[in-house]
Structures are given as C-alpha cells and as structure tokens.
Design a protein around this motif. Structure first.
Motif: not given
Lengths: 331, 934
Positions: A89-90, A95, A98, A105, A108, A287, A289-290, B755-756, B766-768, B770-771, B885, B899
């Motif tokens: 899960g890194c 990314v 992306k 944004l 995905y 969401d 990832y929430s 992790c990010v 922003k890409w990080l 976002e997660i 977000w 979130n």
C-alpha cells in the motif's frame, strides 16, 4: 420508482450490506443527501445486477464490435499478475500512473484498494487478529470485454497484445463502457468527457519500458508482459503460482476472461476483498481512501457521487435552460 | 429503445441539487447516455444497426462539453481544448527523451531517480535502476516529484516581510538586497563577539559539506537539527553496542525471520524503499517470516505474517521477555556469547531474571505464550534472523532502553553481522575517505548551549545528535538568544512538539532578532520569518550523497540538476559562498567560491572510470547516477577481520582481556589465537554491559574506555556538571510512570507517518494529499464504547507533560502540568489500535505551505504570499477545478464530512518531552485527557 437513495447502496447483495450499515452513514448522507440521492437505484436494477450477470442489456449487436474485439495479429498476449501478498500500500503505482497520464484529481486509472479483515483462524489470534489487505487495481483487460460490446460509438477496441483501449477520435462520452464494466475500471474524464482507463502504457512498452506502475513498485507486486512468451516474468510467475494453487481472478463468474491474475494466500483470497472493488456503473472513488472505508464490513464507497459528477452537474446547471432538466421530469 | 433502470444516474440534476433526500423519479438511461443529452432534440439517438458517424458522435459529445483546460505541462492536468483527448497515450512521448539521473529528497531515503526530460521540461520522474539501494524503485512520494517541481505556489523570488513578523505580508526583493542584509547582520554578530548567536537550523540536509563549511567559516557551532525528534534514542542504543555505527541494516533479503518492533518500514523508515523491497524478497523469495509489534495496525503490521499490539512504550518488556526465554530455554548461541559478549551469560541471566513472559504480558498485554513462541521461532531461524525497530519502539521516554533490549535479541542468537542477520555499515552515506570533500573548514571552538544542552547525557558524546526539540524552550526561558536564525528545509512550527512554544518564540523579535528561511515553498517556518530565500528543489541542484546501504557495500550517488532552476531559485552551494564573500574577512577566505561542477568533479575524482567511455570520473557518475564498487565485499562479520602484520607491529596484548592496543589506542582483540579487529568498542566486544554509558551518565571520565575503542567518542562537556544520572549499563525495562496511572478518561497518544507523506514536506503535493489529507484519531472499539463515541464523532484532547521527565530534569522547567491548547478532531474506530492508545498522524494540519497543504481549492486566499511566486506562469487548472476534499464545515464538528479537510495539527497538544538519556523527543507517550464534544 426508485427508493430513497439514503436506504440504498451500490452493492448487488444489498440486504446484508444494509444490515451492516451504521447510523453514521445516514448522518453523512444527510449532509450530502441531495447528492446521495443520485447514488440510489431501484429494486429492479438490483435484481439485474446480481453477481455473475453482465450488463448484456447494454451490448451492441455483434457486427458493431466483432472486429474491435479482435486483437491485432502481433502474436502478443499482454497480461498481468498482481501479488496481493506483496503489496504494502505505498501507492507508488497509483501516483506513477497519475504522473504518467495526467489523471485529474478525483479520477483514477489505477487505485489501491484497502480492506481490513480478520486473519484466518490458526494464525496469531489475540490483539493482532486483523490484516490489512492492499490490492493495486486497474482495468483487467478482459479478453471478452463487455466495455467493447457496450460502446455505442465504436471507440473501445483492442490494441497491441490485446490491450483494451479507447479511440479518442470517436469516443463521445456515452459512458456505456463504464456502465458495463464489472470492475469499475473506467472513468469519464471531467473535461474531455471521454472514457479513460488503463492502456497498459503501450506508449512505454513499445519503446522498451515497463508500464509506469510496474517499473516503480517497491514490493515487486506487479508483473506485466507477454503471456505468449513463456520466458517472460509474468508467464513464469503465472506458471509457478498456478502450480502452487495460489492464483485467482476477480469476478471470474462474469465470464469476461480478465487477463489479470492475483497471487493469493489464506489471508488475501480474492473473495475476502472482492466487494471493495467497484462494479458496473461505478469508477474508483476517492473516498475509498477514507480510513472509514477500510473496515471489513464497509462496502465500496458509493454513497456520495463521484466529485467529477458533482462538477459536471454544476457545469450543466450553468448551461442554457434548454439543456437543463427540470426536477422530477423525464419519466 | 426502452429506458433501462440503472444503478446510477449521475446527471440527475434535479435530484442532485434538491435539498431533501428526494426520490430520483426517473429511470436512469445508460445506453443512450446521460439524460441531459437525450433531452436535446437536436441530438439524434444512437443507432443500433450501424456505427454512428463522426458528426453524430460529436453532437453527443458536445452536448455535455465541459470547460476546456489551458495548461499544457505534465504534472499539471493537460486536456487540450477544445475538449477531446489527443494522442493519449502519446506514442512519441519518450522518443528522443533525455534521461538525467539525480536523487530524490522527499524523504530521508534519498533514492536514485531518473528525470525524463524533453524541451527543458521534466515529463516524468522514475527510479534510477543503477541505484544499488533502491534498485530503480520509487515510492509514491518520489513519483509526485512533478507536483513539487511545477507547483503553482513555488517560491521563485526572495521575499522580505512587510509589517509585523507573521502578519503574512511580503514584498519581493532582489538577491542582492537579500545578501546585503544577511551579510550586514552576520557582521553585526561577529562584532558582538557572540558568534554562537548565529544559529543555523536544518530539517533535512543532504549538503552537510556545504553547511558545515559555511558555519565553520563563520565560526559558530550553533548548528541545530531535528535528530532529537527523530532517532536519537535509536542511534544511542546502536552506538552503545557497536560504537562503530548508529544505524542497523538488517540483511532482510537473505533472512528467514524479521522481528519488527515498531518500525513501519513499508510506509516510512529511513531506507524505506531499499529495506522494504528486500523484506518482501526475503519473505516471498526466501521464505522469511515477518512478525510485527506495533501499537497500531500500520500497513507494515497489516501485511506482516503475524501482528501483536503491545501497550504503548512496552516493546522493551516484550523483547526482554524474549531474551529471558532464549536464555532459560538454552536457545542462545553460547559460543558466540562467550567470544563476543562483554559479560558472562550468568551475569546476564541474573540481570534479566525478573523479565519473564508472564511479567511482560502483565505490562504489555501481549500473551506470554506468544512471547515464548516467537522467541523460540526467532532463535530457531538464527543466524538468519534479525530484529527491526524504529520510532515505534524508540520515540519514547524509555526508548533508549527499549531498543537496547531489542538489539540484545540478535546478540543472544548470534545473528550479529551474519548473512540474513542483524548487520550494519561502517558509513551511513558514501565512503568519505574514498570520496573526499574538496575542502573542509576546521570546526570552530565556539561553545553553543543550544547545540549542547547539559541535561542530556548521550546526545553528543559519540557524535553530535543535539536536542532539537529543546531549542525553542531554551530561547523562551532566555537560556539562549539568536541574533541571526537561518532555517533550511525545516518546518518546525508544524513538526516540533508544543506548537505554542515554537510559534511564540519565532514571533519574538527579542529572542530571535532576524530570521531568514531557505525553502522552495513558503511553509510555516517561512511564514514566521523576516526573509525567505527561494531554494532550488532536489531536481535542480548538486550533491554527492548516499544512504545506509542494504547491500552492505558502500555506494555513491549523485544529485544533479535535471533541469535548470526555476525563477531565481538558488542552492546553498551558491548562496553560501556569495554570503561569505559579502561578509568578507576571514569568512570569505575560509569559504572561497568554487564553480560547483569543479567542486563536484574534485569530490568524486577517486571514482574509477574508463576514458574510452567517460571523460572524467564525474562524467561517469553523471551518466550512471550511482556506483557501487564491484570489488567491495559485503560488510558481514567485520569483527572477524584479521589484523595484518604491519598493523600489529608495536602492539601489545592485554593478557586478561585479550585486547590489543598500539600507542594506547585499541586495535583489536585476540580471538581463538588470532588477532582480529573485534568490535570497535571499549571491550572490543558487543557492549551488552556498557560501562561507557554508566560513566557518561555520571559525568565521569570515559577517556580510558574510548581509547580502547579508538573512537572519537568523548566525555560530556564541562558545563554538563550538575546533571548526573544513574543510567543503567544493562538493557533493562524502564516503566513510564504516568502510563501506570491513567484516569478513566485518559489515553496514551501516539503518532505515526503515512505511506504517502513524510513528516513535514509532502502535504503540498496534490497527488499525495489526494490520497491522505485528513487524520482522524484512531481509537479502539472498547475505548469508543467507554466514551460513547461513534465514527466521525469529535473529541477534545488535553495534553499532559511527562511526570517522569519532570522528575528526571526538573531544571528544564517544563513542569508536569497540562498544555493550554486543546485539540478537537474526529475519531475513527478500529480494532487496529491498542485500547490504551489514541493514534494520530503528526504530518497533517498545515496552515501554510501552499493551498494544497491547507486543503484550499484553487488559488483562493494566497494573498500577499504570492509576492515571491509566479502563480500565473505555473497555473494548475487541475487543482483549480478538480480538487474535491475541501472542508466546508467551518470547524463545526456537526457539519464535518468524512475524508474532507486537511487534518489537525497534533503538536498543539503534544508537549516537549526530551528524554534525558539521549535527548529523544517522546512522540508516542503523551497522556491525553479525552472529552467527547459531539
């Protein structure tokens, strides 16, 4: 007549989901109730979307897509092996994708799914009985791709090695592909208004590079390559894991013949985390990832519309009235 | 065509915007596209008998056309107008692309990277396969490098504050003006005779040669850092055993067992990418087992083969009980201990007698049966068995002792220095003896209280770790003063404990007369500065760099400009000589300007190269990016390396100890009749029992010991007198007093990394973000029940200072009361956190550092900060349009949506808790009172 969206969620086997739901979801939904209403669906639709059934109602006649379903004769069969035991899960793959594709944004091409589940019996009980399963997800590049069958304008087709890809000179944004995809792998770009999905980084592969995600993965959980070549890493891995009985596919009962196999063990079996992967009509949702979504009993996030859709609705609201539907019309 | 029921109708505008949870009344229409298009009679329905014509497609498409994008650069979402995607993916993207190697610096692992450049623009950043540590892999942070490089709010011009410090008003100045003012102020410091009042404070510094020379040329030793907040206890524990190294490098790739106490190697940890990939190789290619002890289910814990949750701060107890098991069940490597432990097994057994698994269970809540079983498994796998630990075990008041206990496990099973075992390197970066810095200005003798506070026993005796977290308190209590404060890649207001202290001191112009901040962005530190200088990114500058090598062979890598600096950004390698020249006099002489490329060429001139292929050694390193000597042997069992005849000439052997000395300095030790180097410690063995630490604690002279170690370790400075402690020479368990007396409404607050994200400088990507952009507090279901909490409910936390430290170092004056500031944030209920703990990430809650870190969509509210930016030239329409977000609750817990938002700053309620043993900031021990607010 559709039921109140507050009562529904997106999973086909809705009953046990409804039972598992807690009041906080309702609170959440109240706040975005108007938005959530669009996420609901009818009982009839529930019956249609049972596991195992495809959205055949969306499929075009065979003559539309027979040629597009045929991969070019390059002798290659691109495929994937994703090692769910190794992924930690890194999000490097996500990314990297992306960055490689300038994914907006909120959308995905690739997303890492989180699912927390109790470890199987016999493996350390006590306080540490949970495992966190992390699965890097993207288009499964089905051999019998329902998105190709559903595309009304002929944009979806197969490219090098059987890669399922989009022709952007044709794609008009019908979104039938997204409705038909059993894996939630397609999103509609909020500005181009066209379907976007994993394209196997053919622009990289063709010049001797690996797909962006594969190249960067620190845990070496992603393998991609030519299954027609026995000596390729993906072929060797697939053969080894098959021999060990550790290979599974996702929603294989749908019959789309996905070209992605998952290396699993007792803790990481596909059936454990499969419900977290979005389904027909859904895209990877931010969401997801929430942290609140990671738990075992939480299904994939469908209760709040995708932010790109909210933006699209706002844009439409700003357009001239002839194109603005009135509330409650269109039966 | 029948309209079909569908799960989604994503454009039911009426339903979407209606306030009530309305029934969406119409069937959804998926085959023919969203209903809006269907409503327009000018758009024909999609034919079923043939493919639609281009005109028909276009009509459908245009009916729902959105606004076109304008920007055209990678890293910034480019969807060229009028709308449709063109050449996606572009088959020519990497045709004729230029590959330039460099090194990442978004965390401390500094992986080798390759920039793919076209027309002067970086299209993509990837891992450099030539880097022997990271092997071409790059984590999510590194992959977001484009966000860092082409950020709309990058600082590109020097700025100076207008109005009061911290008011947020800025004006752009020239470099000339900047240099002039800084030089004048430095001259004033010189004139005052208090050179130590020029203080330099680094966050992450990968140019130590330049910084050291600059400060030495000036004559100050007030060179401050963040090590105390990071790894002081950990390093002190390693140094106690080895003296030679402060960082262990488990040989994960070749091991069969990894026993992890509190490391989150899969998300963080110095050496993250290099170590994590080897752990997975060890497990999946070599059958190794990974067992993790952590107070929280991190990704590492979640992916481990077994996971246990000890009560916060009790890792040492578990480790000692495992040692107890190994000894009492005779599972230790008796021969190894006889040869290499500097005490007898009987002595050790006596010291550990009380640390039974049952005792450990009562303290840690980890079942005794599991403690025994894991200990047996570990011993059975040895010598291919290693521990792994980091802040989870060491960022505690008792962290030093926790790590001492954990390392002991490797000693007992004889896996020290073995393939697959617990290893280390003779250098934590490149081999500086081989690659010599072109010039080194001798260190000045100026004393600096801030760099060497007297209350901390081990902080500066082996090497200068300093005690970063005490700096602002010292300034606040007027023990020290800064005339000039230069900060460099530092975000202390966010990342330092006890934010109130940091902020109030940084705003105080009497405590800090002048503050210049060097950073690529205007972060919290810059916002409180008087002047901010735009620093180049890691993609725009030079360093010779490397990290602890998991191949156990030293390597060297090069950070090189992948593109020229944007705007007027400059690196310190340019700033420092320019400043030195302006200050003039001795400083200018000591730090002469030297063209940067010449400097780098000189630095790496020892690199072997083939003139047929490369003109110079530097050219070779530029071309490959990194180099590992193929002739170098992996650093296994360095203690067994025999001493040669020339080395032994003139040496004497102590009959009693077997220690070999020459001219009074330790050389090695006799080992079964052979002269070997042994461990570079006072006993020439592993210092399980450390007289050095005991004497250091008491402020007693250790020169006889360090002579035997032939080490640069020294006594505590003279001004440490009066701060004596009884530090145990043995690994032991040190209970944290305040944890034993938690009230019903109290928990132990721990912190963690994601992790990010790294600690303080990735939230603007922003890409990080976002997660991960928000950080609710993790609590156990039992805790939730006790407090009557549901997911998303808000709690208010009050932080309490450490009772233990108030007693240990009363003179510091922090006391043992409550912090005034409270923290309100939502909770997440998960069985993945210990019932006694509440876990909150320390990396979020920015209030500066660009709109991305602040969680503000678009460019709203940037205001006068933009004076140093070129926002128009670096627009990001994706950020302006698609950021999703933002928190619209205005701080009202009832309106907060899960979130959403940019999190909460934990350091509001996390006190300064500087452990007197090593100076470690205890980030994982805070007792907090919890109150439900919603």
């Amino acid at each position: 007549m559709e039921r109140d969206a507050v009562e529904q969620d997106g999973a086909p086997s809705g009953e046990h989901r409804a039972a598992a739901r807690s009041t906080d979801r309702r609170t959440l939904l109240k706040g975005g109730a108007a938005l959530a209403a669009a996420g609901g669906f009818s009982a009839e639709a529930l019956a249609q979307d049972d596991a195992g059934r495809l959205r055949t109602d969306l499929f075009m006649p065979k003559e539309h897509w027979r040629e597009r379903m045929q991969a070019p004769d390059d002798g290659k069969r691109y495929g994937w092996v994703v090692d769910t035991r190794r992924c930690f899960g890194c999000h490097a793959c996500e990314v990297a994708c992306k960055a490689e594709n300038d994914v907006p944004l909120g959308s995905y091409i690739r997303q890492t799914i989180y699912h927390e589940a109790p470890r199987p019996a016999g493996i350390a009980v006590g306080a540490g009985q949970y495992a966190r399963i992390m699965v890097p997800m993207a288009c499964q590049h089905c051999e019998d791709a329902p998105c190709i069958k559903a595309c009304p304008c002929g944009a979806l087709h197969k490219g090098a090695g059987g890669t399922v890809q989009v022709n952007y000179d044709k794609c008009s944004g019908h979104a039938s592909c997204k409705e038909a995809c059993p894996y939630g792998a397609i999103y509609i770009d909020p500005v181009a208004n066209q379907a976007v999905k994993c394209h196997n980084c053919t622009h990289r592969v063709d010049v001797g590079m690996e797909p962006a995600c594969v190249a960067t993965c620190p845990s070496e959980a992603l393998a991609f390559g030519d299954l027609a070549d026995e000596t390729s890493r993906v072929s060797r891995l697939k053969a080894e894991l098959e021999a060990e009985g550790k290979l599974e596919r996702l929603r294989a009962e749908k019959g789309t013949e996905p070209r992605m196999w998952f290396a699993v063990d007792e803790t990481h079996r596909v059936e454990t985390w499969a419900d977290k992967v979005p389904r027909e009509g859904e895209s990877y949702h931010p969401d997801a990832y929430s942290v609140y979504e990671w738990r075992e009993e939480t299904p994939p996030h469908t209760r709040v519309p995708h932010p790109a859709e909210v933006q699209r609705a706002a844009d439409l609201a700003a357009q001239p009235t002839t194109q603005t539907p009135q509330s409650g019309e269109g039966r | 065509m029948q309209p079909r029921h569908d799960r989604r109708s994503f454009l039911r505008l009426g339903a979407l915007l209606a306030a009530a949870p309305a029934c969406a009344s119409a069937p959804r229409d998926s085959v023919q596209g969203p209903l809006a298009a269907r409503q327009d009679p000018s758009i024909p329905p999609v034919p079923r008998d043939r493919l639609p014509t281009d005109a028909e497609n276009r009509a459908v498409w245009q009916a729902r056309a959105g606004k076109p994008y304008e920007a055209k650069a990678p890293g910034v979402c480019t969807l060229p107008g009028p709308n449709k995607k063109v050449r996606f993916p572009d088959p020519d993207k990497y045709k004729d692309v230029l590959r330039v190697h460099g090194m990442c610096q978004l965390c401390s692992t500094v992986c080798g990277i390759t920039g793919l450049v076209k027309d002067g623009r970086i299209l993509k950043v990837e891992g450099n396969p030539n880097d022997p540590n990271s092997r071409g892999k790059l984590c999510g942070r590194g992959q977001a490098a484009l966000n860092h490089q082409y950020h709309p709010e990058r600082l590109l011009y020097p700025i100076k504050r207008v109005g009061k410090r911290g008011e947020g008003k800025w004006r752009r100045i020239t470099w000339d003006e900047a240099y002039e003012e800084i030089a004048q102020r430095l001259q004033k410091v010189q004139e005052s005779g208090k050179l130590e009042e020029f203080a330099f404070h680094q966050g992450r510094n990968r140019s130590p040669d330049a910084v050291n020379n600059f400060l030495a040329a000036f004559g100050t030793n007030t060179h401050l850092n963040h090590r105390g907040l990071c790894s002081a206890a950990r390093r002190a524990a390693n140094l106690t055993y080895l003296f030679e190294a402060d960082w262990d490098l488990g040989d994960f790739e070749h091991t069969k067992y990894i026993l992890n106490f509190g490391s989150n190697m899969f998300e963080a940890h110095q050496g993250h990418v290099a170590g994590a990939q080897r752990i997975q190789r060890g497990r999946f290619d070599n059958g190794a087992k990974l067992v993790t002890f952590d107070v929280r289910l991190s990704n590492t814990a979640g992916n481990s083969d077994e996971f246990f949750m000890p009560s916060p701060g009790t890792d040492g107890a578990v480790a000692l009980a495992m040692c107890h098991t190994i000894l009492t069940e005779d599972l230790h490597d008796a021969a190894f201990l006889r040869d290499w432990m500097n005490c007898t097994v009987d002595e050790l057994v006596a010291e550990l007698a009380e640390y039974t698994p049952e005792w450990a269970e009562s303290i840690s809540t980890v079942p005794a049966a599991d403690i025994r079983r894991i200990a047996r498994e570990f011993a059975a796998a040895a010598p291919r068995a290693t521990t792994l630990c980091n802040r989870g075990s060491s960022a505690h008041i008792n962290g030093y002792y926790n790590d001492r206990a954990i390392i002991l496990l490797n000693v007992l099973v004889g896996s020290v220095g073995q393939p697959g075992g617990w290893c280390w390197m003779y250098t934590g970066a490149q081999d500086s003896k081989r690659f010599k810095v072109p010039f080194t200005v001798p260190k000045p003798k100026t004393a600096s209280l801030l760099a060497d506070p007297p209350e901390f026993a081990l902080a500066n005796v082996w090497n200068a770790m300093k005690v970063g977290e005490i700096v602002y308190w010292y300034l606040k209590t007027k023990r020290a003063h800064m005339q000039v404060y230069m900060t460099y890649n530092l975000d202390s207001p966010l990342t330092w404990p006890e934010m109130d202290v940091t902020e109030s001191v940084m705003l105080d112009e009497e405590a800090i007369e002048f503050h210049v901040c060097i950073n690529p962005f205007l972060n919290e530190t810059g916002a409180l500065a008087d002047m901010v200088l735009p620093w180049t990114t890691f993609l725009e500058r030079w360093d010779v760099d490397a990290r602890g090598a998991y191949n156990l062979k030293a390597y060297v890598s090069l950070r090189k400009p992948i593109v020229p600096p944007l705007g007027e950004a400059k690196d310190v390698r340019e700033i420092f000589p320019a400043l030195a020249a302006r200050v003039g006099g001795e400083m200018a002489k000591q730090y002469p300007p030297m063209p940067i490329e010449d400097y780098m060429a000189e630095w790496v001139k020892a690199l072997p190269f083939d003139p047929e292929q490369d003109k110079t050694p530097l050219a070779r390193l530029v071309r490959e990016g990194a180099w590992e000597d193929p002739a170098e042997q992996a650093y296994y069992t360095p203690f067994l390396k025999p001493l040669g005849e020339t080395e032994l000439e003139g040496s004497v052997v102590d009959e009693a100890t077997g220690i070999i000395t020459k001219d009074g300095k330790g050389l090695g030790i006799m080992h079964h009749g052979r002269a070997v180097i042994g461990f570079k410690t006072p006993s020439r063995k592993l210092e399980v029992r450390s007289e050095f630490v005991q004497r250091t604690g008491r402020n007693e002279d250790t020169s006889a010991l360090t002579a035997l170690a032939n080490s640069k370790a020294k006594n505590r400075s003279a001004h440490h007198k009066g701060h004596e402690y009884e530090l145990s020479p043995w690994p032991k368990y040190m209970p944290i007093e305040e944890h034993a007396h938690l009230a019903e409404n109290q928990l132990v607050m721990t912190s963690f990394k994601w992790c990010v994200h790294n600690h303080g400088r990735t939230a603007n990507l922003k890409w990080l973000s976002e997660i991960v952009h928000t950080n609710p507090a993790w609590i156990h279901p039992e805790t939730a029940k006790r407090f009557g909490l549901s997911d998303g409910d808000f709690v208010e936390l009050t932080g309490h200072r450490s009772l233990t430290l108030a007693k240990a170092t009363p003179g510091i004056g922090l006391g043992s009361g409550e912090l005034q500031r409270k923290l309100r944030l939502p909770v997440w209920i998960t069985p993945g956190v210990h019932p006694r703990a509440i876990a909150i990430s320390n990396s979020l809650g920015h209030w500066e550092y660009t709109n991305v870190a602040r969680g503000v969509k678009g460019t709203a509210g940037v205001g006068e900060r933009a004076a140093g930016m070129d926002m128009a030239g670096h627009r990001d329409p994706d950020w302006e349009r698609n950021m999703w977000w933002e928190d619209k609750s205005g701080g009202d817990p009832k309106r907060w949506v899960k979130n959403r938002g940019n999190g909460w700053a934990q350091n509001h309620v996390l006190p300064i808790m500087a452990d007197n043993i090593s100076g470690q900031q205890a980030f994982n021990d805070t007792v907090v009172t919890v109150r439900k607010v919603t």
